[in-house]
Design a protein around this motif. Sequence first.
Motif, PDB file in Angstrom:
ATOM      1  N   TRP A   1       0.837  -1.263  -0.093  1.00  0.00           N
ATOM      2  CA  TRP A   1      -0.126   0.000   0.052  1.00  0.00           C
ATOM      3  C   TRP A   1       0.778   1.176  -0.137  1.00  0.00           C
ATOM      4  CZ3 TRP A   1      -5.143  -0.214  -0.550  1.00  0.00           C
ATOM      5  CH2 TRP A   1      -5.882  -1.556  -0.213  1.00  0.00           C
ATOM      6  N   GLU A   2       1.970   0.985   0.598  1.00  0.00           N
ATOM      7  CA  GLU A   2       2.962   2.356   0.675  1.00  0.00           C
ATOM      8  C   GLU A   2       3.440   2.480  -0.753  1.00  0.00           C
ATOM      9  OE1 GLU A   2       5.965   2.307   3.440  1.00  0.00           O
ATOM     10  OE2 GLU A   2       4.746   0.954   4.847  1.00  0.00           O
TER      11      GLU A   2
ATOM     12  N   VAL B   1      -8.839   7.887  -0.096  1.00  0.00           N
ATOM     13  CA  VAL B   1      -9.726   6.720  -0.622  1.00  0.00           C
ATOM     14  C   VAL B   1      -8.742   5.395  -0.473  1.00  0.00           C
ATOM     15  CG1 VAL B   1     -10.626   5.459  -2.243  1.00  0.00           C
ATOM     16  CG2 VAL B   1     -11.356   7.830  -1.882  1.00  0.00           C
ATOM     17  N   PRO B   2      -7.770   5.484  -0.942  1.00  0.00           N
ATOM     18  CA  PRO B   2      -6.715   4.266  -0.891  1.00  0.00           C
ATOM     19  C   PRO B   2      -6.210   4.066   0.546  1.00  0.00           C
ATOM     20  CG  PRO B   2      -5.381   6.222  -2.065  1.00  0.00           C
ATOM     21  CD  PRO B   2      -6.988   6.397  -1.933  1.00  0.00           C
ATOM     22  N   ALA B   3      -5.937   5.084   1.263  1.00  0.00           N
ATOM     23  CA  ALA B   3      -5.421   4.970   2.733  1.00  0.00           C
ATOM     24  C   ALA B   3      -6.469   4.159   3.715  1.00  0.00           C
ATOM     25  CB  ALA B   3      -5.473   6.354   3.307  1.00  0.00           C
ATOM     26  N   ARG B   4      -7.919   4.483   3.325  1.00  0.00           N
ATOM     27  CA  ARG B   4      -9.097   3.925   4.065  1.00  0.00           C
ATOM     28  C   ARG B   4      -8.927   2.523   3.899  1.00  0.00           C
ATOM     29  NH1 ARG B   4     -12.167   8.734   2.731  1.00  0.00           N
ATOM     30  NH2 ARG B   4     -12.611   9.962   4.654  1.00  0.00           N
ATOM     31  N   ARG B   5      -8.615   2.358   2.593  1.00  0.00           N
ATOM     32  CA  ARG B   5      -8.852   0.869   2.176  1.00  0.00           C
ATOM     33  C   ARG B   5      -7.509   0.112   2.822  1.00  0.00           C
ATOM     34  NH1 ARG B   5     -13.071   1.793   0.261  1.00  0.00           N
ATOM     35  NH2 ARG B   5     -13.859   0.890  -1.601  1.00  0.00           N
TER      36      ARG B   5
ATOM     37  N   LEU C   1       1.944   5.446   5.482  1.00  0.00           N
ATOM     38  CA  LEU C   1       1.373   5.737   4.142  1.00  0.00           C
ATOM     39  C   LEU C   1       1.529   7.219   4.154  1.00  0.00           C
ATOM     40  CD1 LEU C   1       0.431   2.769   4.014  1.00  0.00           C
ATOM     41  CD2 LEU C   1      -1.801   3.851   3.244  1.00  0.00           C
ATOM     42  N   ARG C   2       1.082   8.127   4.935  1.00  0.00           N
ATOM     43  CA  ARG C   2       1.123   9.343   4.679  1.00  0.00           C
ATOM     44  C   ARG C   2       2.493  10.010   4.218  1.00  0.00           C
ATOM     45  NH1 ARG C   2       0.954  12.053   9.871  1.00  0.00           N
ATOM     46  NH2 ARG C   2       2.885  11.148   9.969  1.00  0.00           N
ATOM     47  N   ASP C   3       3.521   9.565   4.996  1.00  0.00           N
ATOM     48  CA  ASP C   3       4.684   9.939   4.545  1.00  0.00           C
ATOM     49  C   ASP C   3       5.541   9.296   3.140  1.00  0.00           C
ATOM     50  OD1 ASP C   3       4.805  11.291   6.903  1.00  0.00           O
ATOM     51  OD2 ASP C   3       5.915   9.920   8.031  1.00  0.00           O
ATOM     52  N   ALA C   4       5.014   8.135   3.016  1.00  0.00           N
ATOM     53  CA  ALA C   4       5.325   7.743   1.401  1.00  0.00           C
ATOM     54  C   ALA C   4       4.498   8.567   0.265  1.00  0.00           C
ATOM     55  CB  ALA C   4       4.938   6.099   1.531  1.00  0.00           C
ATOM     56  N   TYR C   5       3.423   8.768   0.625  1.00  0.00           N
ATOM     57  CA  TYR C   5       2.893   9.535  -0.311  1.00  0.00           C
ATOM     58  C   TYR C   5       3.196  11.070  -0.567  1.00  0.00           C
ATOM     59  CZ  TYR C   5      -1.059  12.484  -2.333  1.00  0.00           C
ATOM     60  OH  TYR C   5      -1.689  13.318  -3.391  1.00  0.00           O
ATOM     61  N   LEU C   6       3.683  11.578   0.568  1.00  0.00           N
ATOM     62  CA  LEU C   6       4.379  12.915   0.491  1.00  0.00           C
ATOM     63  C   LEU C   6       5.719  13.114   0.082  1.00  0.00           C
ATOM     64  CD1 LEU C   6       3.137  14.464   3.957  1.00  0.00           C
ATOM     65  CD2 LEU C   6       2.314  14.931   1.801  1.00  0.00           C
TER      66      LEU C   6
ATOM     67  N   PRO D   1      -8.176  11.079  10.316  1.00  0.00           N
ATOM     68  CA  PRO D   1      -7.134  10.408  11.203  1.00  0.00           C
ATOM     69  C   PRO D   1      -5.849  10.614  11.023  1.00  0.00           C
ATOM     70  CG  PRO D   1      -7.972   8.921   9.237  1.00  0.00           C
ATOM     71  CD  PRO D   1      -8.752  10.356   9.209  1.00  0.00           C
ATOM     72  N   VAL D   2      -5.472  11.530  10.063  1.00  0.00           N
ATOM     73  CA  VAL D   2      -3.773  11.769   9.950  1.00  0.00           C
ATOM     74  C   VAL D   2      -3.655  13.189  10.130  1.00  0.00           C
ATOM     75  CG1 VAL D   2      -3.917   9.921   8.142  1.00  0.00           C
ATOM     76  CG2 VAL D   2      -4.413  12.397   7.185  1.00  0.00           C
TER      77      VAL D   2
END
Length: 333
Positions: free
Chosen positions: A133-134, A247-251, A264-269, A332-333
């Motif tokens: 997911w990351e 959306v992908p984070a919720r999944r 996940l957030r930090d990978a996205y950023l 939640p983030v």
Amino acid sequence: MLSDAPVAVDRGRYQDTVTPWEEPAWRAEALDWVRAGLTAHGMRPTGRWRVRLRPWSVVLRLCVAGQDAVWFKANPPASAFEGALTEALARWVPGHVLRPLAVDTERGWSLLPDGGPLFRDVLARETVAAGAWEELVRQYAAVQHALTPRANAIARLGVPAVPTGALPGVLDRFDATTLPPRERNALRELRPRLLDWCAELAALDVPDSLDHADLHDGQLFRPEPGRFTFFDWGDAVVAHPFAGFAVPARRAVEHHGPRVLPRLRDAYLEPWTGAGRSTAQLRRAVSLAWRLGALNRAAAYGRLFPTASGAAGAATAAAGARCLLELLDEPPV
């Protein structure tokens, strides 16, 4: 002949929905177009084919001799841009999207190759580590980052532009919703805070880009471990890119729990670091966009065929209204 092949029709929960597929002239024209597109690529349809009818699309799956299946998709007028967008993305971010076999931009038709196994099917048959997911959100962010210089060009293809400053107006359009009065009133009372959130997000000066707006595990192919292909762009908007993270984070949370969110957030950023923005500012921007992206998704629920029944329209309007409730929840983030 393609028109004589056995066919299975899937209407899902929308048994009474009327789509263009019910019109014999439209159906014959579409099948002729599919046949011509296949012939141009030396392909020959064979065996059974399936049709999936929804208020927002007509999708036809055909088996092709000696090859994987191919897909025909027809979009309603409000998302007729999808074929042209997919064709452009195949030039701009090759390897991350499907390359169409044929596109009719005026009619909103696309002929697409198969993209391999759906990520949803992979998840159903094997254990997938949180790291997958990351990598998914990292690749999606890289696509969005690469497309920021193309934002105006994407909008010219017909993709709706929803800049951050326009989001309060989007909320106003949903004032009369199917939500209970208490929740409608709560959304109205939220509007002053919404203005503040929009101003804060805009001040960080992250340029608009393409937001898929519904990037769940059924909108992704995973042809091989570590590689993802993004498709089904009919809900897309040109907007703040970070709105697409939720959306992908919720999944991912559904599969691995909330502990995966910070990574996940930090990978996205990762693609967005630098440019004078601190890590704290970027994380704050994700939090704001997580909430505000609900408006993009709510608006996309109205992209239906004009012939769709009142029941289907009411059902999708209700789903759009439910998206708005995310505005009331602390992200939640």
